[in-house]
Write a protein that holds these residues in place. Structure first.
Motif, PDB file in Angstrom:
ATOM      1  N   ALA A  54       0.756  -1.343   0.099  1.00 30.88           N
ATOM      2  CA  ALA A  54      -0.034  -0.086  -0.195  1.00 30.88           C
ATOM      3  C   ALA A  54       0.944   1.180   0.153  1.00 30.88           C
ATOM      4  O   ALA A  54       0.579   2.174  -0.745  1.00 30.88           O
ATOM      5  CB  ALA A  54      -1.171  -0.103   1.176  1.00 30.88           C
ATOM      6  N   HIS A  88      -5.784   5.420  -3.639  1.00 35.70           N
ATOM      7  CA  HIS A  88      -6.666   4.842  -3.075  1.00 35.70           C
ATOM      8  C   HIS A  88      -7.264   3.558  -4.169  1.00 35.70           C
ATOM      9  O   HIS A  88      -7.559   2.634  -3.537  1.00 35.70           O
ATOM     10  CB  HIS A  88      -7.773   5.631  -2.597  1.00 35.70           C
ATOM     11  N   ILE A  91      -4.752   0.740  -4.513  1.00 32.48           N
ATOM     12  CA  ILE A  91      -4.824  -0.187  -3.360  1.00 32.48           C
ATOM     13  C   ILE A  91      -5.839  -0.978  -3.247  1.00 32.48           C
ATOM     14  O   ILE A  91      -5.890  -2.107  -2.956  1.00 32.48           O
ATOM     15  CB  ILE A  91      -4.389   0.836  -2.042  1.00 32.48           C
ATOM     16  N   LYS A  92      -7.065  -0.459  -3.618  1.00 40.47           N
ATOM     17  CA  LYS A  92      -8.096  -1.203  -3.749  1.00 40.47           C
ATOM     18  C   LYS A  92      -8.229  -2.586  -4.532  1.00 40.47           C
ATOM     19  O   LYS A  92      -8.412  -3.545  -4.336  1.00 40.47           O
ATOM     20  CB  LYS A  92      -9.582  -0.376  -3.878  1.00 40.47           C
ATOM     21  N   ALA A  95      -6.012  -5.063  -3.203  1.00 36.42           N
ATOM     22  CA  ALA A  95      -6.710  -6.028  -2.267  1.00 36.42           C
ATOM     23  C   ALA A  95      -7.571  -7.135  -2.910  1.00 36.42           C
ATOM     24  O   ALA A  95      -7.585  -8.259  -2.551  1.00 36.42           O
ATOM     25  CB  ALA A  95      -7.498  -5.093  -1.465  1.00 36.42           C
ATOM     26  N   HIS A 103      -3.953  -1.083   3.478  1.00 42.74           N
ATOM     27  CA  HIS A 103      -4.394   0.250   3.701  1.00 42.74           C
ATOM     28  C   HIS A 103      -3.234   1.094   3.999  1.00 42.74           C
ATOM     29  O   HIS A 103      -1.946   0.680   4.275  1.00 42.74           O
ATOM     30  CB  HIS A 103      -5.343   0.338   4.840  1.00 42.74           C
ATOM     31  N   GLY A 173      -7.682   2.865   0.877  1.00 42.40           N
ATOM     32  CA  GLY A 173      -7.535   1.556   0.661  1.00 42.40           C
ATOM     33  C   GLY A 173      -9.053   0.825   1.315  1.00 42.40           C
ATOM     34  O   GLY A 173      -9.328  -0.330   1.194  1.00 42.40           O
ATOM     35  N   THR A 175     -12.618  -0.229   1.761  1.00 44.23           N
ATOM     36  CA  THR A 175     -13.730  -0.307   0.937  1.00 44.23           C
ATOM     37  C   THR A 175     -15.039   0.275   1.322  1.00 44.23           C
ATOM     38  O   THR A 175     -15.870   0.218   0.429  1.00 44.23           O
ATOM     39  CB  THR A 175     -13.816  -1.829   0.882  1.00 44.23           C
TER      40      THR A 175
END
Length: 265
Positions: A54, A88, A91-92, A95, A103, A173, A175
């Motif tokens: 992240a 952001h 990073i998502k 995941a 995060h 990050g 959700t």
């Protein structure tokens, strides 16, 4: 462009007492425009690989966008918002393709050659603005304990030792919600001003007065070394990762008068 100050800078990074490093720090000058500087701290969370992925994504995104930034025509706020929002998003996506839940916080400042400054942050990594050792302003954490302080239920000192002090209500990050975006604008920095971005592994152990005194009296490199060393001492074996970026604005040296030139009264 002629400026009424010169810049001195330094960064520091230490893993503290953690088994691995998840913080990242960046302090770079624009590749084409002298005096345009970006400073950034990112504190990754989400396990050994997730947190580092992240914070790495934040740094890579920032470097790419800063390289394409044109200080003469592009908006400083827009650049910093894009760094936060694009990081952001990436990073998502990370995941989704891994078993980790990465995060990161972010605290970034951007300075133009004329001394104009904008900063942005999300999470509990902070930016401090000092003037000759006195704190002018700092960012407000997006954390559970900061919300309690804002409601008058805790003092700053109580928040600093609260057992839930590490709970964030906003970062990159997540959700369930987009990252909070708080920005601040300084029309023109001047000699005596100092900007510091740092993670909670550093600021947790100092009052603003302590940090301001060290940063004012020492060069950025010496100040960073002293603050990191003292944070390590005060942590007593329980310290978090530490990251710090310092930008100090100093007066230009006076030009010596030519030999034999009459003095002016």
């Amino acid at each position: 462009m002629s400026r009424g100050f010169r810049i001195a800078a330094a960064t520091g990074l230490h893993k503290g007492d953690r088994p691995y490093q998840q913080d990242q720090v960046l302090l770079i000058e624009h590749p084409r425009v002298k005096g345009c500087v970006l400073g950034l701290v990112a504190d990754g969370m989400g396990g050994r690989s997730g947190g580092r992925k992240a914070s790495d994504q934040v740094l890579m995104t920032a470097k790419q966008l800063f390289t394409r930034f044109s200080p003469a025509i592009d908006d400083m706020h827009d650049l910093l918002r894009r760094i936060v929002n694009d990081s952001h998003t990436v990073i998502k996506l990370t995941a989704l393709s891994s078993e980790s839940e990465p995060h990161s916080t972010v605290a970034a400042f951007l300075v133009n050659p004329n001394g104009e400054c904008v900063w942005i942050h999300a999470g509990d990594s902070r930016i401090y603005h000092f003037q000759r050792g006195r704190m002018v302003l700092r960012t407000r954490d997006h954390s559970y304990v900061q919300a309690l302080v804002d409601r008058g239920e805790l003092t700053d000192d109580e928040a600093n030792i609260h057992p839930q002090g590490n709970i964030l209500i906003g970062c990159l990050g997540m959700t369930t919600s987009p990252p909070p975006i708080d920005t601040h604008h300084i029309a023109r920095l001047k000699p005596g001003d100092l900007l510091m971005a740092c993670s909670d592994g550093l600021w947790h152990y100092f009052s603003p007065e302590e940090m301001g005194a060290v940063l004012h009296e020492q060069s950025p490199r010496s100040a960073v070394e002293l603050l990191v060393e003292e944070a390590r001492t005060r942590a007593i074996g329980t310290g978090d990762n530490i990251s710090i970026a310092v930008l100090k604005f100093e007066s230009l040296p006076r030009e010596p008068k030519n030999a034999g030139e009459p003095s002016q009264h």
